[in-house]
Every structure is written in structure tokens, then in C-alpha cells.
Enzyme design. Structure first.
Site, PDB file in Angstrom:
ATOM      1  N   HIS A  22      -2.549   6.623   2.208  1.00 58.83           N
ATOM      2  CA  HIS A  22      -3.243   7.672   3.210  1.00 58.83           C
ATOM      3  C   HIS A  22      -4.723   7.939   2.896  1.00 58.83           C
ATOM      4  O   HIS A  22      -5.481   8.039   3.389  1.00 58.83           O
ATOM      5  CB  HIS A  22      -2.514   9.028   3.028  1.00 58.83           C
ATOM      6  CG  HIS A  22      -1.011   9.063   3.543  1.00 58.83           C
ATOM      7  ND1 HIS A  22      -0.064   9.599   2.688  1.00 58.83           N
ATOM      8  CD2 HIS A  22      -0.237   8.531   4.610  1.00 58.83           C
ATOM      9  CE1 HIS A  22       1.184   9.604   3.330  1.00 58.83           C
ATOM     10  NE2 HIS A  22       0.942   8.746   4.504  1.00 58.83           N
ATOM     11  N   ARG A  95       0.374  -0.680   8.089  1.00 59.52           N
ATOM     12  CA  ARG A  95       0.668  -1.486   6.927  1.00 59.52           C
ATOM     13  C   ARG A  95       1.259  -2.868   7.066  1.00 59.52           C
ATOM     14  O   ARG A  95       0.709  -3.845   6.690  1.00 59.52           O
ATOM     15  CB  ARG A  95       1.713  -0.665   5.965  1.00 59.52           C
ATOM     16  CG  ARG A  95       1.098   0.493   5.376  1.00 59.52           C
ATOM     17  CD  ARG A  95       2.289   1.206   4.901  1.00 59.52           C
ATOM     18  NE  ARG A  95       3.311   1.996   5.899  1.00 59.52           N
ATOM     19  CZ  ARG A  95       3.718   3.022   5.895  1.00 59.52           C
ATOM     20  NH1 ARG A  95       4.143   3.549   4.667  1.00 59.52           N
ATOM     21  NH2 ARG A  95       4.421   3.426   6.886  1.00 59.52           N
TER      22      ARG A  95
END
Ligand code: ADP
Length: 174
Positions: A22, A95
Site C-alpha cells: 500500500h 499485484r
């Protein structure tokens, strides 16, 4: 020429807890946008490890030296929150292919709800592509090291939570 309107983005998520993945995305967003709002989802149906207040405190501590990174909470429809903040973009992290299907569905649904809001996807450094809050919590709960996967402040908070949970489990049974 009239002054340019600041380009504001909202990065929504659970952040339970904030990971280095993050953090990587937030740094990238802070370079791209004038202002980025990290919006911590308050979801009363889920039972998070960290309360919304704790998640906000963690993120504020981690980004205290970044003036264009703001931490806030939101609930309800994301597009309503984005409009309310005067933002024009939603930032999400990608991702792997496994993230793609869900993220595409959300992005297209949000576009249907408001055509003026764009979703921008960013990829983290390779080292964080396998990091998730869920895995980090599991590793910490089992006594493994999360060094390098989360900010140091989060590591300390995770250790405290894990210790408290272990003390509760070892205490007298009702
Ligand atoms: P959710 O919104 O699914 O509750 P999270 O708080 O875990 O999710 O994540 C918020 C956003 O950050 C999502 O777009 C998610 O794909 C992305 N994200 C989570 N972990 C990483 C990571 N390690 N690298 C890049 N992006 C990530």
C-alpha cells in the site's frame, strides 16, 4: 490563464493493516497527483483486526512527512465519497492477474455510477507483489516475521495485537 484545478485522487481500501505494498502505491500516487486521499473503509459487517481509528492513526503516522497525502475514513458508495472530496480519480493497486478480474468489475461499475471518475491502476515494486494484509495478519498471528513487509510502526502494532490475542486465549475460560 486561470489557475489549474488541483488533481485529487482517492485511494480506497481496508488497509487492515497498511502494508509496504500500500505504501508503495501511495508514494507513486503522491508523485502523480497534487493530492491523494487514503480512504479507510469503515465496514461494519467485517470484523477487522484494527479498528478504523487505529488504521487511520497508523497511516497518519507513516505519512506524517508527506503533506499531499491525507488520511480519511469513508463508508457507503465510493463514487459519492470521491465526488464529495472534489476528486476526479480513484487509485487502485494491481499485484497480479488474480487482482484484475475484481478490480476491472469495480472500475467499470464505478464508471457506470459516475462517468466523470476514472480509475487509475498502479503496480507496486516486484518485491511487494505477493504482499497482502491478509497474509501479513496470518504470519504475525503464527509468530512469523513480517519485517520488510509492513512499516516498522505496523510491525509494533501487530505484535501488540498478537500478544493481546494470545493472552486472551490463554486466560481463564468462561
Ligand atoms: P480491499 O479494498 O480489497 O479491502 P486493501 O486494503 O487490501 O483492499 O487494498 C486496497 C488496494 O490496494 C487494492 O487496490 C489492492 O489491490 C491494493 N493492494 C493491496 N496490497 C497491495 C500490494 N502489495 N501491492 C499493490 N497494491 C496492493
Amino acid at each position: 490563464m486561470p489557475p489549474r484545478k488541483p488533481c485529487v485522487a482517492v485511494y480506497p481500501g481496508s488497509f487492515d493493516p497498511l502494508t509496504n505494498g500500500h505504501v508503495d502505491i501511495i508514494h507513486r500516487g503522491a508523485k502523480l497527483f497534487d493530492h491523494i486521499v487514503v480512504a479507510v473503509l469503515v465496514n461494519r459487517k467485517k470484523s477487522p483486526m484494527f479498528s478504523a481509528e487505529e488504521r487511520v492513526t497508523i497511516a497518519r503516522e507513516v505519512f506524517r512527512d508527506r503533506p499531499n497525502v491525507e488520511i480519511d475514513t469513508f463508508q457507503g458508495l465510493l463514487v459519492d465519497y470521491v465526488k464529495h472530496r472534489g476528486a476526479n480519480a480513484i487509485v487502485r493497486g494491481l499485484r497480479a492477474i488474480s487482482d484484475f478480474e475484481y478490480e476491472m468489475q469495480m472500475a467499470l461499475m464505478n464508471r457506470r455510477l459516475d462517468v466523470n471518475i476514472e480509475t487509475v491502476f498502479m503496480m507496486p515494486a516486484e518485491a511487494y507483489t505477493y504482499v497482502s494484509s491478509h497474509l501479513v495478519k496470518e504470519i504475525a498471528a503464527l509468530g512469523g516475521s513480517v519485517d520488510g513487509l509492513v512499516p516498522t510502526f505496523v510491525e509494533t502494532q501487530l505484535r501488540a495485537k498478537t500478544r493481546a490475542a494470545a493472552a486472551r486465549a490463554g486466560g481463564p475460560k468462561p
